[in-house]
Design a protein around this motif. Structure first.
Motif, PDB file in Angstrom:
ATOM      1  N   MET A  90      47.325  51.151  28.829  1.00 45.67           N
ATOM      2  CA  MET A  90      48.470  50.267  28.942  1.00 45.67           C
ATOM      3  C   MET A  90      48.200  48.997  28.151  1.00 45.67           C
ATOM      4  N   ARG A  91      49.255  48.323  27.774  1.00 48.63           N
ATOM      5  CA  ARG A  91      49.127  47.068  27.039  1.00 48.63           C
ATOM      6  C   ARG A  91      49.038  45.909  28.029  1.00 48.63           C
ATOM      7  N   ILE A  92      48.705  44.740  27.531  1.00 48.63           N
ATOM      8  CA  ILE A  92      48.442  43.589  28.391  1.00 48.63           C
ATOM      9  C   ILE A  92      49.643  43.239  29.266  1.00 48.63           C
ATOM     10  N   GLY A  93      50.844  43.324  28.726  1.00 47.26           N
ATOM     11  CA  GLY A  93      52.040  43.030  29.510  1.00 47.26           C
ATOM     12  C   GLY A  93      52.229  44.004  30.651  1.00 47.26           C
ATOM     13  N   GLU A  94      51.929  45.256  30.391  1.00 41.70           N
ATOM     14  CA  GLU A  94      52.042  46.283  31.435  1.00 41.70           C
ATOM     15  C   GLU A  94      50.992  46.063  32.517  1.00 41.70           C
ATOM     16  N   LEU A  95      49.792  45.720  32.096  1.00 42.38           N
ATOM     17  CA  LEU A  95      48.714  45.438  33.048  1.00 42.38           C
ATOM     18  C   LEU A  95      49.097  44.266  33.940  1.00 42.38           C
ATOM     19  N   ALA A  96      49.527  43.185  33.308  1.00 44.73           N
ATOM     20  CA  ALA A  96      49.895  41.983  34.056  1.00 44.73           C
ATOM     21  C   ALA A  96      51.006  42.296  35.064  1.00 44.73           C
ATOM     22  N   LYS A  97      52.023  42.976  34.612  1.00 46.89           N
ATOM     23  CA  LYS A  97      53.161  43.293  35.477  1.00 46.89           C
ATOM     24  C   LYS A  97      52.739  44.197  36.632  1.00 46.89           C
ATOM     25  N   SER A  98      51.863  45.143  36.374  1.00 45.07           N
ATOM     26  CA  SER A  98      51.446  46.084  37.417  1.00 45.07           C
ATOM     27  C   SER A  98      50.687  45.396  38.555  1.00 45.07           C
ATOM     28  N   VAL A  99      50.077  44.246  38.263  1.00 46.83           N
ATOM     29  CA  VAL A  99      49.326  43.515  39.285  1.00 46.83           C
ATOM     30  C   VAL A  99      50.123  42.315  39.807  1.00 46.83           C
ATOM     31  N   GLY A 100      51.189  41.962  39.108  1.00 44.72           N
ATOM     32  CA  GLY A 100      52.016  40.845  39.550  1.00 44.72           C
ATOM     33  C   GLY A 100      51.532  39.492  39.085  1.00 44.72           C
ATOM     34  N   VAL A 101      50.942  39.464  37.889  1.00 47.71           N
ATOM     35  CA  VAL A 101      50.497  38.203  37.301  1.00 47.71           C
ATOM     36  C   VAL A 101      51.127  38.070  35.912  1.00 47.71           C
ATOM     37  N   SER A 102      50.928  36.935  35.300  1.00 51.90           N
ATOM     38  CA  SER A 102      51.436  36.740  33.949  1.00 51.90           C
ATOM     39  C   SER A 102      50.396  37.172  32.919  1.00 51.90           C
ATOM     40  N   VAL A 103      50.845  37.372  31.715  1.00 53.70           N
ATOM     41  CA  VAL A 103      49.940  37.708  30.614  1.00 53.70           C
ATOM     42  C   VAL A 103      48.934  36.575  30.425  1.00 53.70           C
ATOM     43  N   GLU A 104      49.400  35.338  30.582  1.00 55.52           N
ATOM     44  CA  GLU A 104      48.496  34.194  30.428  1.00 55.52           C
ATOM     45  C   GLU A 104      47.397  34.194  31.487  1.00 55.52           C
ATOM     46  N   THR A 105      47.698  34.679  32.674  1.00 51.58           N
ATOM     47  CA  THR A 105      46.681  34.784  33.721  1.00 51.58           C
ATOM     48  C   THR A 105      45.616  35.786  33.307  1.00 51.58           C
ATOM     49  N   VAL A 106      46.038  36.927  32.775  1.00 57.93           N
ATOM     50  CA  VAL A 106      45.089  37.931  32.295  1.00 57.93           C
ATOM     51  C   VAL A 106      44.206  37.316  31.211  1.00 57.93           C
ATOM     52  N   ARG A 107      44.818  36.621  30.277  1.00 55.17           N
ATOM     53  CA  ARG A 107      44.044  35.992  29.195  1.00 55.17           C
ATOM     54  C   ARG A 107      43.089  34.937  29.729  1.00 55.17           C
ATOM     55  N   TYR A 108      43.532  34.179  30.732  1.00 52.74           N
ATOM     56  CA  TYR A 108      42.666  33.168  31.344  1.00 52.74           C
ATOM     57  C   TYR A 108      41.440  33.837  31.973  1.00 52.74           C
ATOM     58  N   TYR A 109      41.653  34.910  32.715  1.00 53.96           N
ATOM     59  CA  TYR A 109      40.532  35.623  33.325  1.00 53.96           C
ATOM     60  C   TYR A 109      39.594  36.181  32.262  1.00 53.96           C
ATOM     61  N   GLN A 110      40.135  36.579  31.137  1.00 50.40           N
ATOM     62  CA  GLN A 110      39.294  37.051  30.044  1.00 50.40           C
ATOM     63  C   GLN A 110      38.447  35.898  29.497  1.00 50.40           C
ATOM     64  N   ARG A 111      39.059  34.741  29.302  1.00 48.18           N
ATOM     65  CA  ARG A 111      38.312  33.576  28.797  1.00 48.18           C
ATOM     66  C   ARG A 111      37.227  33.142  29.774  1.00 48.18           C
ATOM     67  N   GLN A 112      37.487  33.330  31.084  1.00 47.15           N
ATOM     68  CA  GLN A 112      36.523  32.940  32.110  1.00 47.15           C
ATOM     69  C   GLN A 112      35.442  33.989  32.329  1.00 47.15           C
ATOM     70  N   GLY A 113      35.565  35.133  31.657  1.00 44.73           N
ATOM     71  CA  GLY A 113      34.573  36.188  31.795  1.00 44.73           C
ATOM     72  C   GLY A 113      34.763  37.075  33.016  1.00 44.73           C
TER      73      GLY A 113
END
Length: 129
Positions: A1-24
C-alpha cells in the motif's frame, strides 16, 4: 500500500506517518526508481501499535522504549507498563480532588445570594497552595 493508504487505514495523517519515520519509530521503505514507496503489513502493525500505545497514555519516548523491547522480554514491558499504571492512578487521584473542589464550588454558586460575590472566584483566591 502507499503512504496515504497506510495512514488512512490506521486513522492518522500522512504527515504523522512521515513524522514517525523522522523520529525512527517507523522505517521508510525503499523507493524504486520512478515508482512509489510500498508499505507492508509490518508497517501497518507497527503504526497501529504506536497509536494504540499512545491511546493508553504512553509518550512517544515510552513507545520507543516499548518497541526496543522484544516480545520475549515481558518482564521489562511489565515494568514500563507498571510505571505507567502508577502515573495513571496518581492522575486519577488528582482528578478526583479537582472534581470535589469543583462540585463544592458549583454548589456554592447555586446557593449564593444575589448580593454576594462569585463563590468560585472567591474559592480560587482563598485556596492555599
Amino acid at each position: 500500500m502507499r503512504i496515504g493508504e497506510l495512514a488512512k487505514s490506521v486513522g492518522v495523517s500522512v504527515e504523522t506517518v512521515r513524522y514517525y519515520q523522522r523520529q525512527g519509530l517507523l522505517d521508510t521503505p525503499e523507493k524504486p526508481y520512478g515508482q512509489n514507496r510500498h508499505y507492508t503489513e509490518s508497517h501497518f502493525k507497527r503504526l497501529k501499535f504506536i497509536k494504540r500505545a499512545q491511546a493508553l497514555g504512553f509518550s512517544l519516548a515510552e513507545v520507543v522504549s516499548l518497541l526496543s523491547l522484544s516480545a520475549s522480554d515481558c518482564s521489562e514491558v511489565e515494568k514500563v507498563a507498571s510505571r505507567k499504571l502508577l502515573l495513571v492512578r496518581e492522575k486519577l487521584a488528582d482528578l478526583s480532588r479537582i472534581e470535589s473542589v469543583l462540585v463544592e464550588a458549583v454548589a456554592g454558586c447555586q446557593e449564593r445570594r444575589p448580593y454576594e460575590g462569585c463563590p468560585i472566584i472567591e474559592s480560587l483566591i482563598d485556596q492555599k497552595s
